[in-house]
Design a protein around this motif. Structure first.
Motif, PDB file in Angstrom:
ATOM      1  N   MET A 132      -2.167  22.823  -6.173  1.00 54.98           N
ATOM      2  CA  MET A 132      -3.288  23.742  -6.299  1.00 54.98           C
ATOM      3  C   MET A 132      -4.215  23.622  -5.091  1.00 54.98           C
ATOM      4  N   ALA A 133      -4.420  22.411  -4.619  1.00 55.15           N
ATOM      5  CA  ALA A 133      -5.289  22.200  -3.463  1.00 55.15           C
ATOM      6  C   ALA A 133      -4.703  22.834  -2.207  1.00 55.15           C
ATOM      7  N   ILE A 134      -3.403  22.696  -2.030  1.00 54.88           N
ATOM      8  CA  ILE A 134      -2.760  23.292  -0.852  1.00 54.88           C
ATOM      9  C   ILE A 134      -2.958  24.797  -0.848  1.00 54.88           C
ATOM     10  N   SER A 135      -2.719  25.423  -1.991  1.00 51.02           N
ATOM     11  CA  SER A 135      -2.892  26.878  -2.091  1.00 51.02           C
ATOM     12  C   SER A 135      -4.347  27.277  -1.862  1.00 51.02           C
ATOM     13  N   ALA A 182      -0.901  22.292   4.759  1.00 50.28           N
ATOM     14  CA  ALA A 182      -0.638  21.481   3.571  1.00 50.28           C
ATOM     15  C   ALA A 182      -1.061  20.029   3.769  1.00 50.28           C
ATOM     16  N   ASP A 183      -0.802  19.461   4.949  1.00 53.63           N
ATOM     17  CA  ASP A 183      -1.173  18.066   5.201  1.00 53.63           C
ATOM     18  C   ASP A 183      -2.686  17.880   5.183  1.00 53.63           C
ATOM     19  N   GLN A 184      -3.420  18.827   5.720  1.00 49.17           N
ATOM     20  CA  GLN A 184      -4.883  18.740   5.716  1.00 49.17           C
ATOM     21  C   GLN A 184      -5.436  18.838   4.294  1.00 49.17           C
ATOM     22  N   ALA A 185      -4.877  19.746   3.507  1.00 46.83           N
ATOM     23  CA  ALA A 185      -5.324  19.889   2.117  1.00 46.83           C
ATOM     24  C   ALA A 185      -5.030  18.621   1.325  1.00 46.83           C
ATOM     25  N   LYS A 186      -3.838  18.076   1.523  1.00 45.25           N
ATOM     26  CA  LYS A 186      -3.462  16.842   0.814  1.00 45.25           C
ATOM     27  C   LYS A 186      -4.367  15.688   1.228  1.00 45.25           C
ATOM     28  N   ALA A 187      -4.743  15.626   2.492  1.00 49.26           N
ATOM     29  CA  ALA A 187      -5.616  14.556   2.980  1.00 49.26           C
ATOM     30  C   ALA A 187      -6.982  14.613   2.311  1.00 49.26           C
TER      31      ALA A 187
END
Length: 404
Positions: A207-210, A220-225
């Motif tokens: 959900m965060a990536i989207s 995606a890596d920035q959102a996951k971080a």
């Protein structure tokens, strides 16, 4: 107090007072005595618990300034807060309402933001801060795995995600790093490490990536971080012991997935190795009945002779089950004093605390360690001693175990 790189304290949810003036009065009465007993020569950290009412009270600039001055004058600092119980936690029956309002609600979301605003004001420069919170909701308020269940989980997850965004913005604007620590517990919507990890990896991260891709054009890596930095696990040792967790495997999995432990809450559950002798077994249950009180939920998780777990919503449900002949052990959700290994016919899950301490000593897992024994007032009278003495003994016992 600070030991190596860890801040060690206790949670003020042990003290009553839902309005700020009442809770502040309790802190002024007890905290200086506790500090003198456990940390006479250095500043002493506090795990602050504020109800929603107290948090609103403390938003008043004059009240907040008065509190900050008192903290400084007494050599006390706040580094963590307990944002799990929203309302009354002492005077009336709490039970499953400890989760209310849950993470589907605007009230829970706003309450948590208010706590972070206050913690941001209370943190010393360069000090990391964290707030523990409910594991989304109480699972029995929804039909398990139904469409309503999924919709509620999605809403909870979205609100948690928005808190992560808020904390990211806070750090950018103030330079202070704070994180939200999700606290699994029996019968929570997330009740053990597996459920927490699955939710985190399969629901929160996607959900965060989207969300961040669409809103901020982040990859995606920035959102996951962002999620890994601001959404952490509150590792309540009592709750994990109740679920018969393997602490070493659990921590290894968290590390593999880059999920941070924001805080250890150090507490013990009740444990009883059930005798095969019917008379002894009945005596064990009668002893357990002494801990049956009407304010808090005391879930029981039994293990049978094949290793299966059998779960009860509250202690009376377990005590009333006459078909438990295959059970070899019961563990009950009752935050008993951590310095006691046994209570006559009953034991505690103190061994789990010692395992977690050993793992932490081998490799530091978090900067925040908080004793959370909040049931002094409802313990059997034979176990009740003056509150300052009880808390001081808890902290000193833990510090010695960490040092050894």
């Amino acid at each position: 107090m600070k030991l190596a790189n860890s801040h060690i304290s206790y949670c003020s949810n042990i003290h009553p007072g839902e309005a700020w003036p009442d809770h502040f009065q309790e802190l002024k009465k007890h905290l200086p005595k506790i500090k003198a007993a456990v940390s006479p020569d250095q500043n002493f950290g506090l795990g602050l618990r504020l109800s929603a009412q107290a948090a609103e009270d403390l938003k008043d600039p004059q009240k907040l300034l008065e509190f900050k001055i008192w903290l400084k004058d007494n050599g006390i600092y706040v580094f963590t807060m307990n944002g799990f119980p929203y309302g009354d936690f002492h005077i009336k029956e709490v039970k499953d309402q400890v989760h209310a309002p849950d993470w589907t609600s605007a009230e829970r979301f706003q309450y948590t933001k208010t706590l972070f605003d206050l913690l941001n004001e209370l943190l010393e420069n360069g000090q990391e801060g964290g707030i523990s919170t409910s594991p989304l909701s109480y699972r029995f308020w929804f039909e398990d795995k139904s469409q309503a269940w999924k919709s509620k989980r999605d809403l909870c997850t979205k609100n948690i995600l928005l808190i992560a965004e808020y904390l990211f913005q806070k750090e950018v604007s103030t330079g202070k790093y704070m994180h939200l620590d999700i606290e699994p517990e029996p019968d929570g919507m997330l009740e053990d490490s597996q459920e927490f990890i699955e939710w985190y990896s399969e629901e929160l991260i996607p959900m965060a990536i989207s969300y961040f891709q669409e809103k901020e054009k982040l990859d995606a890596d920035q959102a996951k971080a962002i999620i890994n930095r601001y959404i952490c696990l509150c590792y309540d040792v009592c709750h994990f012991a109740l679920e018969y967790e393997d602490h070493e495997k659990c921590m290894a999995k968290l590390e593999e997935l880059k999920i941070k432990i924001g805080k250890f809450q150090v507490s013990s559950a009740l444990k009883v190795k059930l005798s095969e002798d019917s008379e002894t077994r009945e005596n064990q249950k009668n002893k357990l009945k002494e801990f049956n009180e009407p304010i808090y939920l005391h879930q029981v998780i039994a293990k049978d002779s094949t290793g299966n777990l059998i779960k009860y919503k509250d202690l009376p449900d377990a005590l009333n089950d006459s078909n438990d002949s295959t059970h070899v052990e019961w563990r009950s959700h009752f935050h008993v004093p951590i310095f006691l290994e046994s209570y006559g016919k009953l034991d505690s899950t103190q061994e789990d605390i010692l395992k977690v301490v050993r793992l932490h000593n081998e490799k530091q897992r978090t900067n925040h360690i908080e004793v959370e024994t909040y049931t002094w007032g409802v313990l059997p009278k034979t176990l009740q001693v003056p509150i300052e003495e009880s808390i001081s003994r808890e902290i000193n016992w833990l510090v010695e175990k960490i040092k050894s």
